[in-house]
Write a protein that holds these residues in place. Structure first.
Motif, PDB file in Angstrom:
ATOM      1  N   MET A  22      42.589  34.856  42.761  1.00  0.00           N
ATOM      2  CA  MET A  22      43.867  34.498  42.191  1.00  0.00           C
ATOM      3  C   MET A  22      44.751  35.501  42.439  1.00  0.00           C
ATOM      4  O   MET A  22      46.088  35.248  42.379  1.00  0.00           O
ATOM      5  CB  MET A  22      43.362  34.404  40.579  1.00  0.00           C
ATOM      6  N   LYS A  41      38.724  36.380  40.496  1.00  0.00           N
ATOM      7  CA  LYS A  41      39.918  37.052  39.869  1.00  0.00           C
ATOM      8  C   LYS A  41      40.675  37.699  41.151  1.00  0.00           C
ATOM      9  O   LYS A  41      42.004  37.784  41.337  1.00  0.00           O
ATOM     10  CB  LYS A  41      39.612  38.259  38.951  1.00  0.00           C
ATOM     11  N   SER A  69      36.392  33.731  34.487  1.00  0.00           N
ATOM     12  CA  SER A  69      36.396  34.042  35.852  1.00  0.00           C
ATOM     13  C   SER A  69      35.507  34.931  36.236  1.00  0.00           C
ATOM     14  O   SER A  69      35.491  36.192  35.540  1.00  0.00           O
ATOM     15  CB  SER A  69      37.672  34.120  36.592  1.00  0.00           C
ATOM     16  N   TRP A  94      41.355  33.430  33.367  1.00  0.00           N
ATOM     17  CA  TRP A  94      40.956  34.702  33.658  1.00  0.00           C
ATOM     18  C   TRP A  94      39.606  35.362  33.186  1.00  0.00           C
ATOM     19  O   TRP A  94      38.917  35.948  33.738  1.00  0.00           O
ATOM     20  CB  TRP A  94      42.179  35.503  33.404  1.00  0.00           C
ATOM     21  N   ASN A  95      39.615  35.003  31.697  1.00  0.00           N
ATOM     22  CA  ASN A  95      38.484  35.485  30.911  1.00  0.00           C
ATOM     23  C   ASN A  95      37.252  34.834  31.185  1.00  0.00           C
ATOM     24  O   ASN A  95      36.362  35.146  30.821  1.00  0.00           O
ATOM     25  CB  ASN A  95      38.723  35.400  29.341  1.00  0.00           C
ATOM     26  N   GLU A 122      45.329  32.636  30.728  1.00  0.00           N
ATOM     27  CA  GLU A 122      44.321  33.594  29.822  1.00  0.00           C
ATOM     28  C   GLU A 122      42.723  33.269  29.769  1.00  0.00           C
ATOM     29  O   GLU A 122      41.870  33.838  29.997  1.00  0.00           O
ATOM     30  CB  GLU A 122      44.837  34.004  28.541  1.00  0.00           C
TER      31      GLU A 122
END
Length: 69
Positions: free
Chosen positions: A59, A56, A51, A48-49, A45
Motif C-alpha cells: 500500500m 502495508k 493488513s 490498514w489495521n 484505517e
C-alpha cells in the motif's frame, strides 16, 4: 451531542457485501465531495489495521507512486 464518527461509519456498513462496499467507495470518489473524506479515511484505517506488514508495504509503495504523479 457525543458522536463517535468512526463507530457510526462502521455500523452503517457492517452488513454490507463486498460489492456494496465497492459501490460506496467508488461513489464517494466519483462524487469528489469533501464530506466523504472522513468515511474513506475510516475505511482506510480499517484496511490498514487488518493488513499484514507485507500488505502495508504494498500500500505504501502504491501510495508513494500515486502522490508523485
Amino acid at each position: 451531542m457525543d458522536l463517535n464518527l468512526r463507530h457510526a461509519i462502521m455500523q452503517n456498513v457492517a452488513n454490507n457485501t463486498k460489492e456494496q462496499l465497492e459501490d460506496t467507495i467508488v461513489d464517494a470518489i466519483q462524487q469528489g465531495e469533501e464530506k466523504y473524506l472522513p468515511g474513506l479515511g475510516v475505511f482506510f484505517e480499517a484496511i490498514w489495521n487488518h493488513s499484514t506488514e507485507q500488505q502495508k508495504e504494498m500500500m505504501l509503495a502504491t501510495l508513494e507512486q500515486a502522490v508523485k504523479k
